[in-house]
Design an enzyme around this catalytic site. Structure first.
Site, short mmCIF file in Angstrom:
data_model
loop_
_atom_site.label_atom_id
_atom_site.label_comp_id
_atom_site.label_asym_id
_atom_site.label_seq_id
_atom_site.Cartn_x
_atom_site.Cartn_y
_atom_site.Cartn_z
N SER A 142 24.89 55.37 11.95
CA SER A 142 24.43 54.16 11.26
C SER A 142 24.13 54.52 9.80
CB SER A 142 23.13 53.69 11.93
OG SER A 142 22.47 52.72 11.12
N TYR A 155 14.82 55.17 15.59
CA TYR A 155 16.24 54.83 15.46
C TYR A 155 16.88 55.66 14.35
CZ TYR A 155 20.45 51.99 14.65
OH TYR A 155 21.75 51.55 14.49
N1 LIG Z 1 25.77 46.16 13.82
C1 LIG Z 1 25.52 47.03 12.85
O1 LIG Z 1 25.48 46.69 11.66
C2 LIG Z 1 25.26 48.48 13.17
C3 LIG Z 1 24.79 49.25 12.12
C4 LIG Z 1 24.56 50.59 12.34
C5 LIG Z 1 24.83 51.17 13.57
N2 LIG Z 1 25.29 50.39 14.58
C6 LIG Z 1 25.52 51.07 15.86
O2 LIG Z 1 26.70 50.59 16.47
C7 LIG Z 1 26.55 50.61 17.90
C8 LIG Z 1 26.83 49.23 18.44
O3 LIG Z 1 25.90 48.32 17.86
P1 LIG Z 1 26.04 46.73 17.96
O4 LIG Z 1 25.65 46.19 16.63
O5 LIG Z 1 27.33 46.36 18.55
O6 LIG Z 1 24.84 46.42 18.98
P2 LIG Z 1 24.69 45.26 20.05
O7 LIG Z 1 23.26 45.25 20.43
O8 LIG Z 1 25.31 44.00 19.53
O9 LIG Z 1 25.60 45.74 21.30
C9 LIG Z 1 25.28 46.91 21.98
C10 LIG Z 1 25.98 46.96 23.32
O10 LIG Z 1 25.53 48.14 23.99
C11 LIG Z 1 25.07 47.79 25.27
N3 LIG Z 1 24.02 48.73 25.67
C12 LIG Z 1 22.72 48.77 25.27
N4 LIG Z 1 22.08 49.77 25.87
C13 LIG Z 1 23.00 50.39 26.66
C14 LIG Z 1 22.93 51.48 27.54
N5 LIG Z 1 21.79 52.15 27.76
N6 LIG Z 1 24.06 51.86 28.19
C15 LIG Z 1 25.21 51.16 28.00
N7 LIG Z 1 25.32 50.12 27.21
C16 LIG Z 1 24.23 49.72 26.54
C17 LIG Z 1 24.59 46.36 25.17
O11 LIG Z 1 24.57 45.73 26.44
C18 LIG Z 1 25.64 45.77 24.22
O12 LIG Z 1 26.79 45.35 24.93
C19 LIG Z 1 25.12 51.10 18.17
O13 LIG Z 1 25.14 52.48 18.44
C20 LIG Z 1 24.41 50.81 16.86
O14 LIG Z 1 23.30 51.63 16.66
C21 LIG Z 1 25.50 49.05 14.41
#
Ligand SMILES: NC(=O)c1ccc[n+]([C@@H]2O[C@H](COP(=O)([O-])OP(=O)(O)OC[C@H]3O[C@@H](n4cnc5c(N)ncnc54)[C@H](O)[C@@H]3O)[C@@H](O)[C@H]2O)c1
Length: 275
Positions: A142, A155
């Site tokens: 991230s 986080y």
């Molecule tokens: N959206 C952003 O801007 C952003 C920014 C930085 C990092 N990220 C990273 O990208 C990844 C995806 O983020 P996102 O924005 O799609 O989040 P989100 O919350 O929209 O989706 C996350 C998905 O992971 C699943 N999940 C949660 N806990 C879980 C577990 N213990 N085991 C299996 N599945 C699980 C949820 O059910 C969901 O389908 C994450 O690692 C997040 O930290 C996202």
């Protein structure tokens, strides 16, 4: 879409929604077969159904190495291989105004999913890939793991750990032609931010989410917000052979946020640099 991942088999943890589902759909569009591992069975099954024979869903908690073991074993069994492992599942933990207010109540859970999940997912995939001609492992960090800031300390620490681990694993696994790279997204609208404020009243959560999004928009040099498809594009690149000389890298998919401040402050229109 092309045929960039034809014949490849992938696992995407946290693949039922958000960035994960965009990666799943794009991988399938590029000819891969994909196993979606997620705790959300309803969304995971619906996504696999939409993808047809090219995708399967397996209920998986990425914070539990035993469940990840079953996910990888089923993938190899059903699709006869594993070439791409995306350790995408991640949770933000609870948002706090300051480290002074943080009770670390969710420390174990955040670390289990965001760090142990990535370490165990990498190890499991690499064990298979090392004996089968190599592969590509993609870990989701991230901007919060690259850049210091406030609010979600556990986080941030977890996502910084993902970067350091990815580089270290890349060094060890290079001898097997197993490449390990990171994507560090920033500011992509998904449910992630809303979940960080889920313990607040709906009004307060909405206010806070809007304020954070506004702050991120002001800090981003590119004027447009990113989309899950932008992250999926980076994932296809790391997954396929175009990136065959890349390992141990961190690709920020963040509109320039970690590069530096924008020259123009979009909220006021005034230049922040020299006039
Ligand atoms: N959206 C952003 O801007 C952003 C920014 C930085 C990092 N990220 C990273 O990208 C990844 C995806 O983020 P996102 O924005 O799609 O989040 P989100 O919350 O929209 O989706 C996350 C998905 O992971 C699943 N999940 C949660 N806990 C879980 C577990 N213990 N085991 C299996 N599945 C699980 C949820 O059910 C969901 O389908 C994450 O690692 C997040 O930290 C996202």
């Amino acid at each position: 879409m092309g045929n960039e991942l034809a014949g490849k088999v992938a696992v995407v943890t946290g693949g039922a929604s958000g960035l994960g589902s965009a990666m799943v759909e794009r991988f399938v569009a590029e000819g891969a077969r994909v196993v979606v591992g997620d705790i959300d069975a309803e969304k995971g099954r619906a996504l696999a159904d939409r993808c047809g024979a090219a995708a399967l869903f397996q209920a998986t908690d990425a914070g539990d190495p035993g469940q990840l073991t079953r996910l990888v074993a089923r993938t190899v069994q059903e699709f006869d291989g594993l070439h791409i492992m995306v350790n995408n599942a991640g949770i933000s933990g609870k948002m706090h105004r300051s480290i002074l207010d943080d009770d670390f109540a969710d420390f174990q859970r955040v670390m289990s999913v965001n760090v142990l999940g990535v370490l165990a997912g990498t190890r499991l995939a690499a064990r298979y890939m090392a004996g089968h001609g190599g592969g590509s492992i993609i870990n989701l960090s991230s901007v919060g793991g690259v850049q210091a800031g406030g609010g979600v300390m556990t986080y941030r620490a977890s996502k910084a750990a993902v970067i350091h681990f990815t580089k270290s694993a890349a060094i060890e696994l290079a001898q097997y032609d197993v490449r390990v790279n990171c994507i560090a997204p920033g500011n992509i609208p998904t449910d992630l931010l809303a979940k960080a404020s889920s313990t607040m009243s709906p009004e307060k959560a909405e206010r806070m989410t809007r304020a954070m999004r506004d702050a991120m928009n002001r800090d981003r040099p590119l004027p447009r917000e990113g989309t899950p498809a932008d992250v999926a594009e980076a994932a296809v690149y790391f997954a396929g052979d175009r990136s065959r000389y890349l390992t141990g890298t961190v690709l920020a998919v963040d509109g320039g946020t970690t590069a530096g401040k924008p020259l123009l402050r979009r909220n006021t229109g005034a230049a922040s640099g020299s006039s």
